[in-house]
Design a protein around this motif. Structure first.
Motif, PDB file in Angstrom:
ATOM      1  N   CYS A 139       5.036  -3.344 -20.713  1.00  0.00           N
ATOM      2  CA  CYS A 139       4.806  -2.089 -19.991  1.00  0.00           C
ATOM      3  C   CYS A 139       4.908  -2.327 -18.493  1.00  0.00           C
ATOM      4  O   CYS A 139       4.358  -3.294 -17.970  1.00  0.00           O
ATOM      5  CB  CYS A 139       3.421  -1.519 -20.303  1.00  0.00           C
ATOM      6  SG  CYS A 139       3.390  -0.654 -21.856  1.00  0.00           S
ATOM      7  N   LYS A 140       5.603  -1.434 -17.861  1.00  0.00           N
ATOM      8  CA  LYS A 140       5.652  -1.455 -16.403  1.00  0.00           C
ATOM      9  C   LYS A 140       4.676  -0.408 -15.877  1.00  0.00           C
ATOM     10  O   LYS A 140       4.808   0.773 -16.189  1.00  0.00           O
ATOM     11  CB  LYS A 140       7.063  -1.164 -15.911  1.00  0.00           C
ATOM     12  CG  LYS A 140       8.055  -2.261 -16.268  1.00  0.00           C
ATOM     13  CD  LYS A 140       9.436  -1.969 -15.717  1.00  0.00           C
ATOM     14  CE  LYS A 140      10.403  -3.102 -16.068  1.00  0.00           C
ATOM     15  NZ  LYS A 140      11.772  -2.830 -15.572  1.00  0.00           N
ATOM     16  N   CYS A 141       3.696  -0.893 -15.124  1.00  0.00           N
ATOM     17  CA  CYS A 141       2.660   0.009 -14.602  1.00  0.00           C
ATOM     18  C   CYS A 141       2.784   0.086 -13.083  1.00  0.00           C
ATOM     19  O   CYS A 141       3.298  -0.822 -12.433  1.00  0.00           O
ATOM     20  CB  CYS A 141       1.268  -0.482 -14.981  1.00  0.00           C
ATOM     21  SG  CYS A 141       1.057  -0.730 -16.748  1.00  0.00           S
ATOM     22  N   HIS A 142       2.296   1.135 -12.559  1.00  0.00           N
ATOM     23  CA  HIS A 142       2.278   1.248 -11.100  1.00  0.00           C
ATOM     24  C   HIS A 142       1.141   2.160 -10.680  1.00  0.00           C
ATOM     25  O   HIS A 142       0.704   3.028 -11.449  1.00  0.00           O
ATOM     26  CB  HIS A 142       3.610   1.800 -10.570  1.00  0.00           C
ATOM     27  CG  HIS A 142       3.875   3.212 -10.977  1.00  0.00           C
ATOM     28  ND1 HIS A 142       3.423   4.297 -10.288  1.00  0.00           N
ATOM     29  CD2 HIS A 142       4.563   3.712 -12.046  1.00  0.00           C
ATOM     30  CE1 HIS A 142       3.813   5.401 -10.873  1.00  0.00           C
ATOM     31  NE2 HIS A 142       4.511   5.074 -11.954  1.00  0.00           N
ATOM     32  N   LYS A 143       0.682   1.922  -9.484  1.00  0.00           N
ATOM     33  CA  LYS A 143      -0.354   2.776  -8.926  1.00  0.00           C
ATOM     34  C   LYS A 143       0.029   3.138  -7.498  1.00  0.00           C
ATOM     35  O   LYS A 143       0.467   2.280  -6.723  1.00  0.00           O
ATOM     36  CB  LYS A 143      -1.719   2.073  -8.938  1.00  0.00           C
ATOM     37  CG  LYS A 143      -2.852   2.995  -8.493  1.00  0.00           C
ATOM     38  CD  LYS A 143      -4.209   2.472  -8.882  1.00  0.00           C
ATOM     39  CE  LYS A 143      -5.291   3.505  -8.561  1.00  0.00           C
ATOM     40  NZ  LYS A 143      -6.611   3.047  -8.953  1.00  0.00           N
ATOM     41  N   ASP A 144      -0.133   4.399  -7.177  1.00  0.00           N
ATOM     42  CA  ASP A 144       0.228   4.909  -5.853  1.00  0.00           C
ATOM     43  C   ASP A 144      -1.023   5.325  -5.105  1.00  0.00           C
ATOM     44  O   ASP A 144      -1.919   5.959  -5.684  1.00  0.00           O
ATOM     45  CB  ASP A 144       1.161   6.114  -5.967  1.00  0.00           C
ATOM     46  CG  ASP A 144       2.516   5.727  -6.535  1.00  0.00           C
ATOM     47  OD1 ASP A 144       2.796   4.525  -6.552  1.00  0.00           O
ATOM     48  OD2 ASP A 144       3.275   6.630  -6.953  1.00  0.00           O
ATOM     49  N   GLU A 145      -1.068   4.956  -3.873  1.00  0.00           N
ATOM     50  CA  GLU A 145      -2.104   5.447  -2.966  1.00  0.00           C
ATOM     51  C   GLU A 145      -1.400   6.014  -1.743  1.00  0.00           C
ATOM     52  O   GLU A 145      -0.478   5.393  -1.193  1.00  0.00           O
ATOM     53  CB  GLU A 145      -3.050   4.314  -2.528  1.00  0.00           C
ATOM     54  CG  GLU A 145      -3.986   3.826  -3.615  1.00  0.00           C
ATOM     55  CD  GLU A 145      -5.083   4.828  -3.944  1.00  0.00           C
ATOM     56  OE1 GLU A 145      -5.353   5.698  -3.098  1.00  0.00           O
ATOM     57  OE2 GLU A 145      -5.645   4.748  -5.051  1.00  0.00           O
ATOM     58  N   THR A 146      -1.823   7.166  -1.321  1.00  0.00           N
ATOM     59  CA  THR A 146      -1.260   7.768  -0.118  1.00  0.00           C
ATOM     60  C   THR A 146      -2.374   8.040   0.873  1.00  0.00           C
ATOM     61  O   THR A 146      -3.525   8.291   0.484  1.00  0.00           O
ATOM     62  CB  THR A 146      -0.534   9.086  -0.446  1.00  0.00           C
ATOM     63  OG1 THR A 146      -1.440   9.978  -1.061  1.00  0.00           O
ATOM     64  CG2 THR A 146       0.661   8.849  -1.345  1.00  0.00           C
ATOM     65  N   VAL A 147      -2.024   7.975   2.116  1.00  0.00           N
ATOM     66  CA  VAL A 147      -2.997   8.243   3.167  1.00  0.00           C
ATOM     67  C   VAL A 147      -2.265   8.961   4.289  1.00  0.00           C
ATOM     68  O   VAL A 147      -1.118   8.646   4.616  1.00  0.00           O
ATOM     69  CB  VAL A 147      -3.655   6.933   3.662  1.00  0.00           C
ATOM     70  CG1 VAL A 147      -2.614   5.993   4.266  1.00  0.00           C
ATOM     71  CG2 VAL A 147      -4.741   7.231   4.684  1.00  0.00           C
TER      72      VAL A 147
END
Length: 1122
Positions: A861-869
């Motif tokens: 599985c390819k996972c990713h997490k995004d955070e924006t500011v």
């Protein structure tokens, strides 16, 4: 009689035009004559007079004129209007005969040709003996004639020719064959038209003159005949208003005739003719409402005049023709500019014509018996080969008594009419009329009328045994009735369509209509549905179905033979039927359990089935097709146990499917492309197919109704255990999304960012996975999709030891961070340089891969997490610059080579303390007035709102160019946040100093004086006056008196100063008052420079001085006392 007897004669339907016969023209061998004939006939425009021309030989035999009747006393008319009368006056008896003859006025054989012309005229008159037809002569000449009165020879010979031919002068014409032939022809036409008008006027008067001899007892028919003739002659004369009046009179007289069975047809025929003429003229006069009113009146008067009951179909045929003719007139008027509306258009008249044709068909079926033989001798034979009067019977022409003269002949004639009626193609007539009506209703946007008539057309095709066309039409309109939910109408149409499909042995159509008649939209009774279901099962078992009720017995036997042939054929017996646009007896609804699934979750979908037929139905296979066909193998169920694959009437059944998505489908949508159910097995396989997630033509409306009901009766719905079928929703697609990441991403920074600084954002990544997070990558920077200008003014780097340049990107992609063990933490700093102010959204995308197990399958599985500011960028400080004189007075202009002050103010607008490391000036046209420029702001810390100032003494040397405006230079400030580390790079902010305006003065004056004075103590002031020009300057000086000072020195003086030299003036001032005092003003004028005034020079001098009060001498005693 033939079916064409109801067609209106062409001479009645055409536009009557004056008939003019042309003789003496050889249009075949003579080119001149051919050109003349073409000019008469070719390209006749609407503005030319309405004449019908015909070329006839000179000795043509015209119809003989009967002997004029002198009395009508014993005359009994045999009919109303002879069948050949209209054609005779339109095409046989001319209003004018024109003789063309080639003869010039100066012809050498004039006498002989004059005599020949007279002979030809006499021949024409002889053939027209007894008629009022006019005769005219046209001389074809080669030369253009002179104007009237100038050619005396022509005048004499024209008179002689008129005498020889017994013609009036108005009947002799000359036609020069020149280039202007068409113009001469048009003038000739107008003259011919006048002669024709006179002829028809004479004919009208002749017919009118008969009225005094008639009586209403025996000559009723003649009243009608004469009024019709007068009206027809008026039409030929183009007097349509009078024609309409006489036609109306004739119509009233027709209905005053005594009507009985023997003359009913003749009365109706003539009434129809006259009504047609009245309606046509009303439309021509642009009074359509009068035409419609006349037609309604005509129908009301005639619809009950049936005549012989044995020939009732003739009345229906006649009525149909009346409506059809009026519809054609109405349509023709619309094409010529009349405007019709939805509620009044030709379609209604074509529809009514079709209705009467259907009545005709029914009456013919009842009255015309199949077993009778055709009578002999032929009842329709006549001596002349046709009818003498319109509307009469061939076997008793001219008979006007109430009883037929020969009962046997009457019986034989009626039988012959009935036998001939059997051969009439009634269905073709009905379909043609319905087709015209459909076209009109389509044109005027009446969709329901159009559908209704198309159903009737389909039924007529069915009766005509053209089942293919019937099915095509019925199938077309069924869509409308399904959409509008007319279930009763739909059931009736489906029943007819099922019969057509059976009689054609069309297996696929038969199955489709059986399925729909068994469905919930069908209004058939249960026993009828049971019969249809049994037939459907027979077809699925490859057996011949039972015949449909009400089918023609001869057609049924042929259909059985066709069915047997179909069933015995070898080869594939699989059929696929798409039922999305129908309402079949099996309903299907499918849905994904969720609008989206993570890739590490099994995808689940459900298929709901329900049967609406009266008996249980079994199937052998259920399959769901998906947009990615590799998953289809997991969405199939086949019959292993018969009980599991059957549907009970009215009971819903559902099937669950589950499969694991592939990692490469992450971010893609999976859609159901269809659901397929297989009926039948050994005999014939029918695949019932639904597009998408199921549903049929009625599902959308049922779901809407169910939604309204659930909102209205929500509490009751909650109490029900079994879900309502109509409220079941369909979910035809789902999204495959990535696995939920089990890592935390935290951002640390101190907003806002300052313009041009290396803004530090720290990213802390901690793994919460159970296994190893492999190949961790970071993408950091400006979030895509924002203003394009932001990407040009934002720069991201991982190196915080130096200020990045403009080549640094706005987004750093795929920065490798290695692997993360469970619970391990990783930190990374990203530096952002924002060149412009404003808000920016920054994205921090952490991606990694991990091995997991889903339902026993190992997947990566390819996972990713995004955070924006969102970070706001502000200006760290504002810099203001001022130019001052050495007296700290603001300057708007600088004087060449005179010292001035440059003052800078730095106002902090940063919420964080700023460390100003240093500052410097980069001068362009200026020089420092001090030995060395040093920064006065080294290591200064500015808090929010605090201001730091610097002051520099500068001088502007003389310029080589003549520009009055010069650039000052740049002010450089090196700074950073106080909170940043000591090795953080310094940010250098460059402020461009404003341009200044330079001016030069011819005289520079400055004063030497002490810093203060004392009351009543002498104060020495020395003025230095310097000549800055290349000329000798004359200077006039005067000192103004002051209340605060006494002075000694020259009060007024005139002196000369050489170029580049200096003159000094010494004054002793004696202060009289303490405090800031204004010095005596020095007035200076330069006669040779009138533009330089005292005010310009006085600004270099001190204006005031501080005067201390007079002090006392202090002795030792006073000091001790103090």
């Amino acid at each position: 009689m033939a079916g064409s007897q109801w067609e209106l004669p062409p001479e009645l339907c055409c536009r009557p035009m004056a008939f003019v016969a042309l003789t003496g023209l050889d249009v075949v061998y003579n080119a001149v004559h051919r050109a003349i004939w073409d000019a008469f006939c070719a390209n006749r425009r609407a503005d030319r007079v309405p004449i019908s021309f015909k070329v006839l030989p000179g000795d043509h035999e015209y119809p003989k004129c009967r002997t004029k009747r002198t009395s009508y006393e014993w005359y009994i008319p045999k009919g109303i209007l002879k069948t050949g009368w209209m054609n005779k006056h339109l095409n046989l008896v001319p209003a004018l005969v024109v003789l063309f003859y080639e003869l010039d006025w100066d012809d050498p054989q004039w006498k002989e040709k004059q005599s020949e012309c007279a002979t030809k005229v006499e021949i024409v008159r002889t053939s027209l003996q007894g008629r009022n037809t006019k005769v005219a002569v046209v001389l074809i000449q080669k030369k253009t004639p002179l104007p009237p009165g100038e050619d005396l020879v022509a005048s004499e010979r024209a008179a002689a020719l008129c005498n020889a031919c017994d013609l009036s002068g108005k009947s002799l014409f000359v036609l020069p064959h020149t280039d202007h032939l068409v113009g001469y022809i048009i003038r000739l036409e107008n003259a011919f038209y006048e002669h024709a008008q006179t002829y028809y006027y004479t004919e009208i008067r002749r017919v009118k003159s008969h009225k005094e001899f008639l009586n209403k007892t025996t000559h009723q028919l003649l009243f009608v005949r004469h009024q019709f003739k007068i009206a027809f002659f008026s039409e030929l004369k183009q007097d349509t208003q009078n024609a309409l009046k006489y036609y109306r009179t004739a119509y009233s007289l027709v209905h005053e005739l005594r009507a009985h069975e023997t003359n009913m047809l003749e009365i109706k025929t003539m009434a129809g003719f006259i009504n047609y003429k009245i309606c046509r003229l009303c439309f021509q006069h642009n009074t359509p409402l009068d035409a419609i009113a006349q037609f309604r009146k005509h129908i009301d008067l005639c619809k009950k005049k049936i005549g012989s009951a044995e020939l009732a179909f003739e009345h229906a045929a006649w009525m149909s023709k009346q409506f059809q003719s009026f519809g054609e007139l109405f349509d023709e008027a619309i094409k010529l500019g009349l405007t019709a509306i939805q509620t009044q258009n030709p379609g209604f008249y074509y529809q009514q014509a079709a209705c009467y044709s259907q009545d005709r068909k029914q009456q013919a079926q009842q009255l015309c018996q199949a077993g009778a033989s055709y009578p002999s001798p032929e009842p329709f034979d006549t001596q002349s080969g046709g009818l003498d009067f319109y509307g009469q019977r061939p076997w008793r022409q001219g008979h006007q008594s109430i009883d037929p003269p020969d009962a046997e002949k009457e019986k034989a004639g009626i039988l012959a009419l009935q036998i001939k009626e059997r051969d009439v193609p009634h269905s073709e007539l009905i379909i043609a009329l319905l087709s015209n009506a459909v076209a009109q209703f389509k044109k005027y946007k009446c969709p329901r009328m159009k559908s209704h008539l198309m159903v009737q057309m389909g039924e007529e095709y069915y009766h005509a045994k053209d089942y293919t066309k019937a099915l095509k039409l019925l199938d077309y309109v069924m869509c409308d009735y399904r959409t509008e939910r007319w279930w009763g109408l739909l059931t009736a149409i489906l029943t007819t369509a099922l019969r057509c499909a059976y009689l054609m042995a069309s297996v696929k159509d038969y199955i489709i209509y059986c399925m729909e008649l068994l469905g919930r939209a069908s209004t058939l009774k249960e026993e009828q549905k049971s019969r249809i279901e049994k037939n459907l099962i027979k077809v699925l078992m490859n057996e011949v179905p039972d015949a449909e009720p009400e089918c023609d017995s001869s057609s049924v036997s042929a259909a059985r033979s066709l069915w047997s042939d179909h069933m015995s054929l070898a080869g594939s017996k699989e059929l696929t039927i798409e039922v999305q646009d129908y309402i079949p007896f099996i309903q299907c609804k499918a849905k994904f359990q969720s609008p989206s699934f993570n890739v590490d979750q099994p995808i689940q979908l459900q298929v709901f089935l329900r049967a609406d037929c009266p008996h249980p139905v079994s199937f052998n296979k259920l399959a769901v097709s998906l947009s990615n066909q590799e998953y289809n193998q997991w969405c199939v169920v086949e019959s292993s146990d018969h009980r599991n694959m059957s549907l009970l009437p009215g009971k819903a059944k559902f099937y669950n499917f589950s499969f694991v998505a592939k990692t490469e489908d992450v971010g893609k949508k999976i859609e159901m492309t269809g659901v397929e159910l297989m009926l039948g097995n050994e005999g014939r396989c029918v695949f019932v197919s639904w597009r998408g997630a199921g549903g049929d033509a009625a599902s959308a409306h049922e779901a809407l109704q169910a939604g309204r009901s659930s909102r209205r009766w929500g509490r009751c719905m909650e109490a029900r255990q079994e879900p309502d079928w109509d409220s079941l929703s369909m979910q035809h697609s789902t999204m495959i999304i990535s696995r939920v990441p089990k890592i935390s991403v935290q951002l640390g920074h101190q907003p806002p960012a300052l313009n041009n600084e290396m803004y530090c954002i720290s990213i802390t990544i901690q793994s919460q996975e159970q296994g190893m997070a492999k190949d961790v990558k970071l993408t950091a920077g400006l979030k895509p999709g924002q203003d394009a200008n932001l990407s040009q003014t934002t720069h991201v780097t991982l190196d915080g030891s130096k200020v990045c340049d403009d080549a640094a990107p706005a987004l750093l992609p795929d920065v490798p961070l290695g692997d993360l063990k469970p619970g391990e933490k990783l930190e990374k700093c990203v530096y952002v340089k924002c060149v412009s102010t404003g808000p920016r959204v920054f994205l921090f995308h952490v991606a990694y891969s991990i091995d997991i197990t889903v339902e026993g399958r190992q997947i990566v599985c390819k996972c990713h997490k995004d955070e924006t500011v969102t970070i706001e960028t502000v200006v760290p400080f504002e810099v203001s610059v001022k130019f001052l004189s050495t007296k700290f007075e603001p300057l708007d202009r600088l004087v060449v080579d005179i010292p001035f002050l440059l003052m800078t103010d730095i106002l902090s607008s940063s919420p964080w303390p700023l460390l100003l490391a240093s500052s410097s000036l980069q001068l362009l046209a200026m020089t420092s007035n001090t030995p060395q420029l040093q920064s006065q702001l080294q290591e200064v810390v500015l808090q929010t709102g605090e201001c730091a100032s610097e002051c520099f003494c500068l001088r502007c040397p003389p310029q080589t160019n003549s520009n009055s405006t010069v650039a000052t230079g740049q002010y450089l400030i090196s700074w950073r946040r106080q909170s940043s580390s000591a090795d953080s790079p310094l940010i250098q902010t460059t402020v461009t100093l404003p341009h200044v305006i330079l001016e030069s003065v011819p005289l520079y004056i400055h004063a030497e004086l002490p810093s203060f004075g004392r009351v009543r103590e002498s104060l020495s002031v020395r003025y230095h006056i310097e000549n800055r020009t290349a000329l000798v300057q004359e200077v006039e000086m005067a000192v103004e008196p002051s209340d605060a000072f006494m002075f000694s020195g020259l009060k007024q003086v005139r002196l000369r100063i050489l170029p580049g030299s200096e003159q000094q003036m010494l004054y002793n001032y004696y202060p009289l008052m303490a405090g800031y005092q204004t010095l005596p003003q020095l007035n200076i004028s330069l006669p040779r420079c009138p533009t330089t005034n005292t005010h310009t020079l006085r600004r270099f001098l001190p204006q005031r001085i501080f005067v201390k009060p007079q002090g006392r001498q202090l002795d030792d005693a006073s000091i001790a006392a103090a």
